[in-house]
Design an enzyme around this catalytic site. Structure first.
Site, PDB file in Angstrom:
ATOM      1  N   THR A 184      22.271  12.867  31.126  1.00 33.57           N
ATOM      2  CA  THR A 184      20.956  12.808  30.489  1.00 33.57           C
ATOM      3  C   THR A 184      21.047  12.560  28.997  1.00 33.57           C
ATOM      4  O   THR A 184      20.219  11.889  28.400  1.00 33.57           O
ATOM      5  CB  THR A 184      20.207  14.135  30.740  1.00 33.57           C
ATOM      6  N   THR A 220      24.644  17.495  32.502  1.00 32.97           N
ATOM      7  CA  THR A 220      24.672  18.962  32.492  1.00 32.97           C
ATOM      8  C   THR A 220      24.953  19.590  33.853  1.00 32.97           C
ATOM      9  O   THR A 220      25.432  20.713  33.912  1.00 32.97           O
ATOM     10  CB  THR A 220      23.336  19.530  31.966  1.00 32.97           C
ATOM     11  N   ASP A 221      24.643  18.868  34.940  1.00 32.30           N
ATOM     12  CA  ASP A 221      24.726  19.524  36.248  1.00 32.30           C
ATOM     13  C   ASP A 221      26.091  20.137  36.536  1.00 32.30           C
ATOM     14  O   ASP A 221      26.178  21.237  37.072  1.00 32.30           O
ATOM     15  CB  ASP A 221      24.369  18.532  37.369  1.00 32.30           C
TER      16      ASP A 221
END
Lengths: 432, 641
Positions: free
Chosen positions: A91, A167-168
Site C-alpha cells: 500500500t 503491511t499484511d
C-alpha cells in the site's frame, strides 16, 4: 461500434445515445472485473460514468488522446547516500490499477522520495526497487533475497536501511530478517502504509519520515517496524521486529508491540527519537555481522479450535513437515483428540512447539493436566513468543540445518529478543 | 467604464452576467452515505490530528486548488463522538456499500427533474484538502445528466444531479491548527447543478430560480430541513471572465447581494486587465521577485511592522508590473485588488499585505518607498507588494499572490470564493479543475438496474400544488399559509410540534413563518430562536401556561437577547398565567368597580368590561376563556338585580 471508429482509451468522444442524449467525454479503461456491457466515460467535469453499450447509437472521435495511468520511472536512484530505501511493494507504494479497479503497487521508492521531499532533509537517500508485490504474496525466498540485499548494503556502509513493505505480512518479514541478520550493526526499518499513497490522508509520508529518521539517526541497531502509534499524524511507533503484530484490518495504528513496549517512538515535530527499552547499540564495524538467510519452508502453524481432529497433524507429518507450531488455547492447550497424533509426530522426529492464541501473555503448561500431558509427550512450550514469530523462527532454524535436538533447545531460547524473560505489569493488551 | 451606470449601479445585461446555481441539500434517509452512523449533531469529546498532502489525479496532474491548500501547511484537529462517527469518518476503515435509500432518493430526484440517469454509477474522489474531509477528498457520484426546471415563464436547464457525502463541520482555528467536527461528515447530500442563467434586470431573478429549485427538492419529502441542511454554490461569470465559484451560501436573500457584488467585482477586474494590457504587460512579465527588503523596513521606528520585524520575521517584496494605482483603487464598495491580496495572506496565517498604492504609510516613509522601488527596478507604472512574516510562509504567500497578479492580466481569473455575511465575497482558493477527480477505488461501480429505476420512480411525490392543497385541507390552513410552511426550513419542526402538542396547526404554522419573518424585519436576530425554544413555547401553550397572544412577545424577548429560555421570557414579560380562580377574582373586582355601568347598560356592558379585564390579563389567559367566565359572571350579577 467503438472499433468501427477505432476509438481507443484516452480519446475524446461524442456519443449519441438512444433518445437523443449526446455525451462528450474521454474513453477510460474498464477495470478487469467490470462487465463488458458498459463503457466508462470521463466527463469534462471529471466525473466517470458507465454507459450501456446497447444504448449507444453513434460515436465520433473528436480528438485522439493518450492514456498513461502511471509514469514509468527509473528503478533506482543513486547518490552515494547514507540511507538506502528498498521498495518491495504494498500500500505504501500503491495507486489505482485499471485492470482490477483496486489499488496496486506501482510507485517506486524514488517517487516516494520526490513526493515526500522532507526525507532529503534527514539524510542523503538512495532508493531501489527490489521487487514489487503485495505482501500477501511474500515468500521465504523473498525474505532470503531481502536479507542478502540488506547484507550488501550494510557492507557498503549505509547508516541504515528502510524497507517499504505491504503491511499484511510485514511482521513475518521483520521476524525473518531479525533472525537472518546476525549481529546487525545498523538499524533496518520496515515501513508500510494503511492508506495508499494516492490519497492526501495517506500515512505513507509520516511513516516514512519516522522510518528514515530511525535509519539515519538512531543510536541503536536491529530490525524494526515503524508505523503510526495512534490515529494522529504526530508520533510513529518503532516496534521490535520480533515483538510486533498487525492487530487491526484498517486502522493506521494497526501494528502493536505484543508482550513488549514499542522499542522507541519518533515524535514527528522535531523528529525526536525516544527509546522505551534497552536496545543493542549501533556499531561502526561489521566484522561479526553475517547474513544467514536460508529458510526451510517445512514448518507449519496450526491454530487449534474446539472440534479439531488430529488428522491434520498426521497429514502434515506425512507430507514431510519437520516443525509444527501449535497456536493453542489459554496457557498452551489443545484438546484430547489431537494428543495421539501429536505424540506420534514427535516420535517421528517432528518438532512441536506451543504458543497461545491469546497472543498476550506466556504459555505455562504445568498448570493444568492437559498441559502436563502435552509436555510429557515432548511438546515444547515457547514462552511468550508470538505464533507468527515462532513459525518463522522454526523455518529459519531448519534452514540453518537444525536437528530435532537443536530445535528443542533453540526454539524456546531467546536469540533476537523474541522471548522476554519478564512479563511486565505495564504491557498493554489490546485497546478498550 | 461604459457598463457602469450612475452611483455604483451596473447594467447586468451588457456585462453578460451569468449565474449557475448548484444546490446542495442533505437527504433525510437515515444514516450516512458510506456507513451506519447517525446524522446527529455532536461535538467531541475525543479528537485526533492529521496532516494532508495533495496527491496526483489518475491523469497524473496535480489540482491547483489542492496544491494551494497544501502549501498553506495547516494541521487539522478532528473532534468526534460515538453516535455520529466511526472508523469510516476517521478515515480508518474503507467505506461500506453506498446507502441504498440515498441512492434511490437521488435517482428519484433526478427523474423528477427530467434528468437522464446514468447506466452505471462510479463513485469518485473529489480532492479537497482544506481538512473538511479526513480522507482529503469528498466522495461523489454522478447520477443524472440534463433535465429542466420551470421557473415562471423561464425554463432553466439542469446540468447534473450528483450524490455526495457532506463534509466535516468547521469549528474554527487556533494558530496553524484548524478544527473540524466529524458529525456532519458523510451525511448524504444531493447536488443539483443548473445551467447558468443570464441576469437581465435584477439578481432577484437568480433568487427566484434558487427558490424554485429548493421547492422542487423539498416537495420530494426526501431532503432534510433545518439550518445547515441546505447550501447553494453560485458559479458567476461575465463576458471575458473565468468562472467564480462562491461556496456555501446558506440563505436565499443573500444570493442577490452576492451576485450584484460579484458582477461589480468582475467588471472592475476586467477593467484592470484591459488597463494592464494597455500598459503593455503580459502574463509572463507581470511579476518579478521576491527580494528581501527586511533591512529597508527595519529603519521604521514604531508600529506593527517594527514589532514583527524585531522577531525573526522577514519582509519580502515582489514587483507588480503595470499595477501602479490598480492595487488600491476601489470603484465599488469593497471591490479592490488589495483586499483580495490581503485575504490570500490571511489564508496563509499572516496579518495581511502592504502594497505600493497605500504607501507612504504604516511608518514606511517616502524615502523607503523609493529605495524599495529602486531595488525592484520599478517604473512609475509599476506597483509592489510586501509581506512580513516567517520566511518560508512569507515566500509561499508571495508565490500565491504573484500567480494571482499574473492571472489577472488575462482577464478576471477563475477562483473559489466564500460569501460574507453582508452579501460580499472573499477569496478562498483557486478553482479546482477536472484534475481533482479520481476514482474511489474502494467501491466497485454500480449498475442502475430497471428494478432500481422502478423503485425510485415509485417514490416520486405528488406535485407541489397537490401537496399544498393536501396540507391546507388536513390542517385547516389557508392556501398561502400552507404554501409558506411547506416551503419553510421549519416544516419538519411544524409536523413535529403538531404531533406532540395540542395546539391549532394554523397557530403553529403562522408562528414558524409569519411571526418569525416579522421579528426578522424588526432587525432582531431570529438565529437566537432555536427548535428547543419553539417546542417549549408550544408545550406551554398546549398546557395553557402561555396564551397564544403572547407568542410574538416571547419570541421577540429571545431574539432581542432579553431572555435565554422561554421560562425566562415569561418572567421578563410578566406572563405567568392567571389561574381560573384568580381570573374569577379579577372579573369580580372589575364588575364591582363598574356597578353603575352594569346597571345602566345591562348585557351591553359586556364589551367595555371585557376590554377592562383583558387589559389586566392579556397574554396570561386565553381571550376565549375570559369571555366565557365574564359572560357567566355578568349574567349572575344581572340576575341578582
Amino acid at each position: 461500434m467503438l472499433e468501427s471508429v477505432k476509438a481507443s482509451i484516452g480519446d475524446h468522444l461524442l456519443l449519441k445515445l438512444k433518445g437523443g442524449l449526446e455525451i462528450r467525454g474521454t474513453l477510460m479503461p474498464r477495470y478487469g472485473y467490470a462487465d463488458d456491457r458498459h463503457i466508462t466515460i470521463k466527463l469534462g467535469n471529471g466525473y466517470n460514468i458507465g454507459i450501456l453499450v446497447s444504448r449507444i447509437e453513434g460515436v465520433t472521435v473528436e480528438k485522439r488522446g493518450t492514456f498513461e495511468p502511471s509514469k514509468p520511472s527509473e528503478a533506482s536512484f543513486k547518490s552515494g547516500g547514507e540511507v538506502l530505501i528498498l521498495g518491495t511493494g504494498g500500500t505504501i507504494a500503491s495507486r489505482i490499477d485499471y485492470r482490477t479497479g483496486a489499488v496496486t503497487s506501482v510507485l517506486t521508492p524514488s517517487e516516494l522520495y520526490s513526493s515526500v521531499p522532507e526525507l532529503g532533509d534527514i539524510a542523503k537517500l538512495d532508493t531501489e526497487v527490489l521487487f514489487n508485490i503485495l505482501s500477501e504474496n511474500m515468500t521465504p525466498s523473498r525474505w532470503d533475497e531481502m536479507a542478502k540485499r540488506v547484507g550488501r548494503a550494510v557492507k557498503d556502509g549505509y547508516r541504515g536501511i528502510v524497507i517499504a513493505h505491504g503491511t499484511d505480512t510485514m511482521h513475518y518479514t521483520s521476524a525473518a530478517l531479525s533472525f537472518a541478520l546476525e549481529n546487525l550493526p545498523v538499524p533496518v526499518v520496515l515501513v508500510g502504509a494503511q492508506r495508499s499513497s494516492d490519497r492526501p490522508s495517506s500515512d505513507a509520508a509520516t511513516n516514512l519520515l519516522g522510518a528514515v529518521t530511525v535509519a539515519a539517526m538512531a543510536d541503536f541497531s536491529g530490525v524494526y517496524i515503524a508505523m503510526h502509534k495512534g490515529l494522529s499524524d504526530d508520533v510513529i511507533a518503532v516496534h521490535s521486529g520480533v515483538k510486533v503484530r498487525k492487530n487491526h484490518t484498517s486502522r493506521r495504528d494497526a501494528f502493536q508491540s505484543v508482550n513488549s513496549r514499542p522499542a522507541a517512538l519518533v515524535h514527528l515535530k522535531g523528529l525526536r527519537i525516544i527509546k522505551n527499552l534497552e536496545l543493542p547499540p549501533r556499531r561502526d564495524g561489521h566484522q561479526d555481522f553475517s547474513v544467514k538467510s536460508n529458510f526451510d519452508e517445512r514448518a507449519f502453524l496450526v491454530k487449534y479450535f474446539p472440534g479439531m481432529s488430529g488428522e491434520i497433524i498426521d497429514h502434515l507429518v506425512e507430507i514431510g513437515y519437520r516443525a509444527i507450531i501449535l497456536e493453542g488455547t489459554g496457557l498452551g492447550h489443545v484438546g484430547k483428540p489431537l494428543h495421539e497424533s501429536i505424540g506420534s509426530a514427535i516420535d517421528k522426529g517432528v518438532f512441536i512447539g506451543m504458543t497461545s492464541q491469546c497472543l498476550w501473555g506466556r504459555v505455562r503448561m504445568t498448570v493444568y493436566d492437559t498441559g502436563r500431558d502435552l509436555l510429557r509427550m515432548g511438546v515444547i512450550p515457547l514462552e511468550d513468543i508470538l505464533p507468527e514469530v515462532a513459525v518463522v523462527k522454526a523455518m529459519w532454524l531448519l534452514g540453518q540445518g537444525a536437528t530435532f535436538e537443536d530445535m528443542v533447545k533453540l526454539m524456546p531460547m531467546n536469540m533476537r529478543g523474541e522471548v522476554s524473560g519478564r512479563s511486565l505489569i505495564s504491557y498493554e493488551h489490546g485497546r478498550t | 467604464m461604459s457598463t457602469a451606470g450612475h452611483e455604483g449601479r451596473i447594467d447586468y445585461r451588457s456585462l453578460k452576467l451569468r449565474v449557475g446555481i448548484e444546490l446542495h441539500r442533505q437527504l433525510n434517509v437515515g444514516g450516512k452515505l458510506f456507513c451506519s452512523c447517525m446524522p446527529v449533531r455532536e461535538e467531541g469529546p475525543s479528537h485526533f490530528t492529521r496532516l494532508l498532502r495533495p496527491s496526483e489525479s489518475e491523469l497524473g496532474e496535480m489540482d491547483p486548488a489542492a496544491r494551494f491548500e497544501a502549501v498553506k501547511g495547516f494541521e487539522i484537529k478532528y473532534l468526534y463522538g460515538e453516535s455520529s462517527s466511526c472508523l469510516v469518518e476517521a478515515d480508518e476503515e474503507p467505506p461500506h456499500d453506498v446507502n441504498e435509500d440515498a441512492l434511490k432518493a437521488a435517482i428519484s430526484i433526478a427523474r423528477m427533474l427530467g434528468s437522464n440517469v446514468v447506466d452505471e454509477v462510479h463513485v469518485m474522489r473529489k480532492m479537497v484538502i482544506d481538512g473538511s474531509n479526513t480522507t482529503g477528498f469528498q466522495r461523489t457520484m454522478l447520477i443524472g445528466i440534463g433535465g429542466q426546471l420551470k421557473v415562471g415563464d423561464r425554463t432553466v436547464g439542469v446540468q447534473t444531479v450528483t450524490l455526495e457525502e457532506d463534509a466535516a463541520r468547521i469549528m474554527g482555528s487556533e494558530g496553524r491548527v484548524k478544527k473540524y467536527c466529524l458529525d456532519r461528515l458523510g451525511i448524504p447530500l444531493i447536488e443539483v447543478s443548473l445551467e447558468p442563467v443570464e441576469v437581465h434586470r435584477s439578481p432577484q431573478e437568480v433568487v427566484e430560480v434558487a427558490a424554485s429549485l429548493g421547492r422542487s427538492l423539498k416537495s420530494t419529502g426526501l431532503v432534510a430541513r433545518g439550518i445547515g441542511t441546505v447550501r447553494q454554490d453560485l458559479n458567476i461569470s461575465i463576458e471575458g471572465s473565468g468562472i467564480i465559484e462562491v461556496k456555501g451560501v446558506q440563505e436565499l436573500p443573500l444570493i442577490a447581494k452576492i451576485v450584484d457584488y460579484e458582477g461589480k467585482r468582475l467588471h472592475w477586474m476586467r477593467t484592470v486587465s484591459e488597463e494592464l494590457k494597455g500598459r503593455g504587460i503580459s502574463r509572463e512579465r507581470a511579476v518579478e521577485g521576491p527580494i528581501d527588503v527586511t533591512d529597508v523596513l527595519s529603519k521604521i521606528s514604531k508600529g506593527f511592522i517594527r514589532r514583527v520585524l524585531s522577531s525573526s520575521d522577514v519582509a519580502l517584496a515582489i514587483l507588480a508590473r503595470g499595477y501602479d494605482g490598480l492595487l488600491g483603487d476601489e470603484p465599488y464598495p469593497d471591490v479592490r485588488i488589495g483586499r483580495d491580496l490581503a485575504t490570500i495572506a490571511k489564508l496563509f496565517g499572516l496579518g495581511g499585505v502592504i502594497h505600493s498604492d497605500e504607501l507612504p504609510g504604516y511608518g514606511i516613509e517616502e524615502s523607503m518607498v523609493g529605495e524599495i522601488r529602486a531595488r525592484l527596478g520599478a517604473s512609475d507604472l509599476d506597483g509592489f507588494v510586501i509581506v512580513v512574516g516567517n520566511e518560508a510562509i512569507a515566500s509561499r504567500t508571495l508565490e500565491a499572490i504573484a500567480s494571482k497578479l499574473r492571472e489577472i492580466v488575462d482577464g478576471p481569473p477563475s477562483e473559489t470564493r466564500a460569501p460574507t455575511s453582508d452579501g460580499k465575497t472573499r477569496y478562498l482558493r483557486p478553482r479546482p479543475g477536472a484534475a481533482r477527480m479520481y476514482p474511489e477505488t474502494d467501491i466497485p461501480s454500480m449498475e442502475i438496474t430497471e428494478e432500481m429505476m422502478r423503485r425510485a420512480e415509485a417514490i416520486i411525490p405528488p406535485t407541489w400544488d397537490e401537496q399544498v392543497k393536501g396540507l391546507a385541507g388536513r390542517y385547516g390552513l389557508s392556501r398561502k399559509l400552507a404554501e409558506e410552511i411547506l416551503d419553510s426550513e421549519m416544516y419538519t419542526l411544524f409536523e413535529d410540534i403538531i404531533s406532540r402538542y395540542s395546539v391549532k396547526p394554523s397557530v403553529v404554522a403562522a408562528t414558524l413563518t409569519e411571526a418569525i419573518t416579522s421579528i426578522r424585519r424588526e432587525g432582531l436576530d431570529v438565529g437566537k430562536i432555536t427548535e428547543i425554544h419553539l417546542k417549549s413555547l408550544f408545550e406551554k401553550i398546549s398546557s395553557d401556561e402561555i396564551a397564544k397572544e403572547a407568542i410574538s412577545d416571547v419570541l421577540e424577548a429571545i431574539a432581542g437577547d432579553r431572555a435565554k429560555t422561554v421560562d425566562e421570557a415569561m418572567d421578563v414579560l410578566g406572563l405567568r398565567t392567571v389561574s381560573d380562580d384568580m381570573l374569577v377574582d379579577i372579573i369580580g373586582e372589575v364588575l364591582d368597580a363598574n356597578s353603575t355601568l352594569i346597571r345602566e347598560r345591562g348585557e351591553k356592558a359586556f364589551g367595555p368590561l371585557m376590554g377592562e379585564v383583558m387589559s389586566k390579563v392579556r397574554g396570561k389567559v386565553d381571550g376565549g376563556k375570559v369571555s366565557e367566565l365574564l359572560r357567566e359572571a355578568l349574567e349572575r350579577r344581572l340576575a341578582k338585580t
